[in-house]
Write a protein that holds these residues in place. Structure first.
Motif, PDB file in Angstrom:
ATOM      1  N   GLU A  27       0.843  -1.192   0.000  1.00 12.10           N
ATOM      2  CA  GLU A  27       0.000   0.000   0.000  1.00 12.10           C
ATOM      3  C   GLU A  27       0.879   1.242   0.000  1.00 12.10           C
ATOM      4  O   GLU A  27       1.931   1.270   0.618  1.00 12.10           O
ATOM      5  CB  GLU A  27      -0.907   0.018   1.233  1.00 12.10           C
ATOM      6  N   ASP A  28       0.426   2.267  -0.680  1.00 14.65           N
ATOM      7  CA  ASP A  28       1.141   3.538  -0.687  1.00 14.65           C
ATOM      8  C   ASP A  28       0.532   4.408   0.405  1.00 14.65           C
ATOM      9  O   ASP A  28      -0.433   5.128   0.177  1.00 14.65           O
ATOM     10  CB  ASP A  28       1.020   4.216  -2.047  1.00 14.65           C
ATOM     11  N   MET A  29       1.098   4.291   1.591  1.00  9.40           N
ATOM     12  CA  MET A  29       0.554   5.026   2.719  1.00  9.40           C
ATOM     13  C   MET A  29       1.506   6.140   3.121  1.00  9.40           C
ATOM     14  O   MET A  29       2.704   5.933   3.250  1.00  9.40           O
ATOM     15  CB  MET A  29       0.330   4.089   3.905  1.00  9.40           C
ATOM     16  N   SER A  30       0.939   7.315   3.302  1.00  7.62           N
ATOM     17  CA  SER A  30       1.731   8.450   3.773  1.00  7.62           C
ATOM     18  C   SER A  30       1.711   8.459   5.290  1.00  7.62           C
ATOM     19  O   SER A  30       0.685   8.191   5.903  1.00  7.62           O
ATOM     20  CB  SER A  30       1.145   9.752   3.262  1.00  7.62           C
ATOM     21  N   ASP A  31       2.845   8.781   5.870  1.00  8.05           N
ATOM     22  CA  ASP A  31       2.854   8.968   7.309  1.00  8.05           C
ATOM     23  C   ASP A  31       2.927  10.460   7.593  1.00  8.05           C
ATOM     24  O   ASP A  31       2.940  11.289   6.694  1.00  8.05           O
ATOM     25  CB  ASP A  31       3.984   8.186   7.983  1.00  8.05           C
ATOM     26  N   MET A  32       2.956  10.817   8.854  1.00  6.87           N
ATOM     27  CA  MET A  32       2.955  12.235   9.231  1.00  6.87           C
ATOM     28  C   MET A  32       4.167  12.965   8.663  1.00  6.87           C
ATOM     29  O   MET A  32       4.057  14.118   8.251  1.00  6.87           O
ATOM     30  CB  MET A  32       2.913  12.382  10.753  1.00  6.87           C
ATOM     31  N   THR A  33       5.310  12.317   8.627  1.00  7.39           N
ATOM     32  CA  THR A  33       6.509  12.960   8.092  1.00  7.39           C
ATOM     33  C   THR A  33       6.312  13.327   6.625  1.00  7.39           C
ATOM     34  O   THR A  33       6.647  14.438   6.199  1.00  7.39           O
ATOM     35  CB  THR A  33       7.730  12.035   8.242  1.00  7.39           C
ATOM     36  N   ILE A  39       3.520  19.652   2.986  1.00  8.24           N
ATOM     37  CA  ILE A  39       3.016  20.982   3.378  1.00  8.24           C
ATOM     38  C   ILE A  39       4.131  22.013   3.291  1.00  8.24           C
ATOM     39  O   ILE A  39       3.947  23.112   2.769  1.00  8.24           O
ATOM     40  CB  ILE A  39       2.413  20.932   4.792  1.00  8.24           C
ATOM     41  N   ILE A  40       5.314  21.671   3.786  1.00  7.36           N
ATOM     42  CA  ILE A  40       6.448  22.607   3.744  1.00  7.36           C
ATOM     43  C   ILE A  40       6.824  22.926   2.314  1.00  7.36           C
ATOM     44  O   ILE A  40       7.087  24.078   1.971  1.00  7.36           O
ATOM     45  CB  ILE A  40       7.644  22.023   4.532  1.00  7.36           C
ATOM     46  N   ASN A  41       6.847  21.926   1.448  1.00  5.05           N
ATOM     47  CA  ASN A  41       7.217  22.152   0.041  1.00  5.05           C
ATOM     48  C   ASN A  41       6.181  23.035  -0.669  1.00  5.05           C
ATOM     49  O   ASN A  41       6.537  23.795  -1.573  1.00  5.05           O
ATOM     50  CB  ASN A  41       7.375  20.834  -0.691  1.00  5.05           C
ATOM     51  N   HIS A  42       4.928  22.950  -0.292  1.00  9.32           N
ATOM     52  CA  HIS A  42       3.891  23.771  -0.936  1.00  9.32           C
ATOM     53  C   HIS A  42       3.882  25.193  -0.421  1.00  9.32           C
ATOM     54  O   HIS A  42       3.356  26.081  -1.098  1.00  9.32           O
ATOM     55  CB  HIS A  42       2.502  23.131  -0.744  1.00  9.32           C
TER      56      HIS A  42
END
Length: 44
Positions: A27-33, A39-42
Motif C-alpha cells: 500500500e502507498d501510505m503516507s505517514d505524518m513525516t 506541506i512545507i514544500n507547498h
C-alpha cells in the motif's frame, strides 16, 4: 445457544504475519513525516 460445530465451519483464519506485512508494504501510505514535508514544500 451456540452451535460450536456450525461456528467452526464458518471460521476463516486471519492472515499470517508475513501476509499482513506484504499487504501493508504494498500500500502507498503516507505517514505524518510525508505529510509535513509536502506541506512545507507547498508553502515555499
Amino acid at each position: 445457544m451456540l452451535d460450536f460445530e456450525q461456528e467452526l465451519k464458518k471460521f476463516k483464519p486471519s492472515l499470517e504475519v508475513e501476509d499482513i506485512e506484504d499487504a501493508v508494504y504494498q500500500e502507498d501510505m503516507s505517514d505524518m513525516t510525508d505529510l509535513i514535508k509536502e506541506i512545507i514544500n507547498h508553502t515555499k
